[in-house]
Design an enzyme around this catalytic site. Sequence first.
Site, PDB file in Angstrom:
ATOM      1  N   ASP A 678       0.721  -1.230   0.075  1.00  0.00           N
ATOM      2  CA  ASP A 678       0.173  -0.168  -0.177  1.00  0.00           C
ATOM      3  C   ASP A 678       0.822   1.155   0.109  1.00  0.00           C
ATOM      4  O   ASP A 678       0.489   2.080  -0.695  1.00  0.00           O
ATOM      5  CB  ASP A 678      -0.771   0.030   1.252  1.00  0.00           C
ATOM      6  CG  ASP A 678      -1.954   1.075   1.251  1.00  0.00           C
ATOM      7  OD1 ASP A 678      -2.772   1.093   0.558  1.00  0.00           O
ATOM      8  OD2 ASP A 678      -1.688   1.707   2.056  1.00  0.00           O
ATOM      9  N   LYS A 682       1.441   4.516  -2.890  1.00  0.00           N
ATOM     10  CA  LYS A 682       1.515   6.172  -2.636  1.00  0.00           C
ATOM     11  C   LYS A 682       2.801   6.359  -3.162  1.00  0.00           C
ATOM     12  O   LYS A 682       2.545   7.591  -3.550  1.00  0.00           O
ATOM     13  CB  LYS A 682       1.258   6.071  -1.165  1.00  0.00           C
ATOM     14  CG  LYS A 682      -0.251   5.598  -0.689  1.00  0.00           C
ATOM     15  CD  LYS A 682      -0.441   5.602   0.813  1.00  0.00           C
ATOM     16  CE  LYS A 682      -1.510   5.413   1.305  1.00  0.00           C
ATOM     17  NZ  LYS A 682      -1.988   5.201   2.598  1.00  0.00           N
TER      18      LYS A 682
END
Length: 817
Positions: A678, A682
Amino acid sequence: MKILKFGGSSVANLENIRKVFAIIQKQIKKEEIAVVFSALGGVTEILLQSAQKAKEGDRSYIDEVKILEDRHFELVRQLIPIQSQSTVLTYVKVRFNELDDLFHGVYLIKECSAKTLDYVASFGERLSAFILAEALKIEELPAVFVDARDLVRTNNRFGNAKVDFFTTNDLIADYFHSHPGLKIITGFIGSTEKGETTTLGRSGSDYTAAIFASALNADSLEIWTDVSGVLTSDPRLVYSAFTIPQLTYNEAMELSHFGAKVIFPATMQPAMRKGIPIYIKNTFDPENPGTLISNESGNGKLIKGISSMSGISLLNIQGAGLIEVVGVSRRVFGSLADAGINVILISQASSEHSICIAIKTTEVIAAKESIEKEFLYEIKNGEMDPVLVVSEMAVVAAVGENMKHNPGASGRMFQALGRNNVNVFAIAQGSSELNISAVVSQADLQKALNALHEAFFLSDNKVLHVFLVGVGLIGKTLIRMIAQQRKKLMQENDLDIQIHGIANSRYMAFDEDGFDLANCPLPQDAKGAKPMDIKKFVAQMEEMNFSNSVFVDCTASQDVADVYEQVLEAKVALVTPNKKANSGSLETYKGLKKLAYKRGVKFLYETNVAAGLPVISTLQDLMLCGDKVLRIEAVLSGSMNFIFSELEKGTPFSEVVKQAKEKGYTEPDPRDDLSGMDVGRKILILGREAEQDLQFEDIQIQSMVPADCVDAQSVEEFMAKLPAHDAEFAHLLAEAKSKGEKLRFMATLENGKAMVGLRSIDSSHPFYTLKGSDNMILFTTERYHDFPMIIRGPGAGADVTAAGVFADVIRLGNFSR
Ligand code: ADP
Ligand code: ASP
Ligand code: MG
């Protein structure tokens, strides 16, 4: 003297007629008046349709006429006391007997000429005016029924007869001179010298009233209808249309020619000649001042109104052989005139290579035939192409005298159309500069009208039409926030946000008027809910075709991200916290940005990284201003921060993960966080925003947990494997502590390399003091060189994410002004 005209809607039924009588009673006390009536609402249409049916041998006309007869009888009984009914009932009965004979004749010979149609249509006005005159007598008014055929003399162009004003004016003046009383006049009809019945064109009762006003030199003419005057646009298509207080005769003529049905175009001519003011008033709101049509233009607005015409086709006449050939236009228009075809709009570019003509679709076959016959030789020789026909078109026209010598109207018009993805097929502006017309596809008409209406009249009040996919925690919070803030946004920012489509993974629902946001249903509970299909959702959004549409994706779904291209292609703005698209392939990321730019719509995704924190917009601003990013360091995972602060308290790693999972601080599968994927996505997005061509594979990701845990078959198995690593983490922590350092799971980007992983940092590092679920991003750039720019704050949670999405939506409202 004043002439009042009441349209079909004003006399459609007893209730309305009572309102009309009250208006007449009030006015007659003040001055001398005469009244023109249309047929009862809808009657003309039924008469003409019945004639058509009879002609086609369809006997259902008999029932239609019977219903009409009953409606008139019923009205007589409602308006007139029994003892006085007989004359009126006889009149009505005789008229319907005549009609029966007439229709029977048409039925037998299967023929119905324009002349017969006019005669048929005349019954509507004759019946209504006669009955209403008798009813006014009951009201103790000196009503006198006037059959306009005795006074309005016309030529024999049946269906659209031309008035012989010379004779008509005398006949009217003489009649009024020699007949006292309150004249109740049939609208719409006249007669030829030979006494044949004619009509002045559909909706022609307005014209009748103007003819009488002019012949009698009336002080004013009042057209009473079912709306409060001429509105800025057709209220059936543009809900926010409002009354235009004042118009010139020319403006009114132009608007009505182009479809503003509220007044018949020819009405203005006789009134203009005599300078008689026309008031358009609402029978159902008599106190409303309505619209005044006179020589005065009133306010200084650039345009007065926007009207439209549907059922249009374009004819394209083109070919190399047309360039600089004298007489082509004469032949084109001559052939159309010979076929009796009315040309609505013409446009020819200076290359003379093509002429584009708009006509009514009903006349298209005849028009094509006629032109191709005229240019038979040229087409055969290949100097001209066969006439190309494009149907399902509409014309929109912006009208106003102030456009004269005032630049900007066409700019605003075409900008509004372009911004809303309305393709313009042809444009025309006369040198009078009273009207700019554009041909658009029929499917785009309502959107075009609304976009223009907004651009010219409501530029202070913008409406965003939202289609929301994903009504989980974030989506629901967003709806709640919009509901709470909506009034303030309208009052203080002239911005309204309406939600017209909602969906979750199972259901979708739509609402033309916008959902009631304070009580917004879940998709499955909404009226007309359908099984969710994202492609169909987008198709429906496109079909609803609102101006300023916004697609908001509050899911984490790849399927939804897959339709972004289609959304942007349709010129719909896009707002999303869903990272899937921007962290997909570099080609997708670049393609979407390029497409948004090309289509002139915004694609906003501030919440892709660190929820509502202004990370992406800040980075974009830095890049726009020519700064260069040297290094990004970031802590981008709230769940990881929680894990570290608990570890520092001495809780074993496996236990901390369990707690984090139970408290909802991690994804349902904690590996999504612990694997670093994750955070990797980003930093990938941040890197791309910093203009680095990164693919996901380029990012070095060190998972927080060892491979055997990541590869576990299930979440349970994963959790079960964790305790075996508790000692490892305890050791790491102790080591960091011994050096006075702390552990952080961070992402860095430097020299085109992005890395994600566990680091031990000393107390001089800004990340040392991070607490709770805070995110922190450091930008070291050429301009922020000695000390980085720091953005810090909560970077997860439904509230801050929804607020970030909301802010992006509001930003759209500001962009598109
Ligand atoms: P009447 O029966 O009184 O003659 P019409 O039906 O002919 O009335 O005309 C009034 C209708 O015209 C309105 O109800 C409205 O729906 C329609 N209309 C279309 N364009 C406009 C406009 N620009 N302003 C007002 N009304 C309009
Ligand atoms: N009754 C006629 C029509 O419907 C004329 C009018 O209403 O003005 O066209
Ligand atoms: Mg009308």
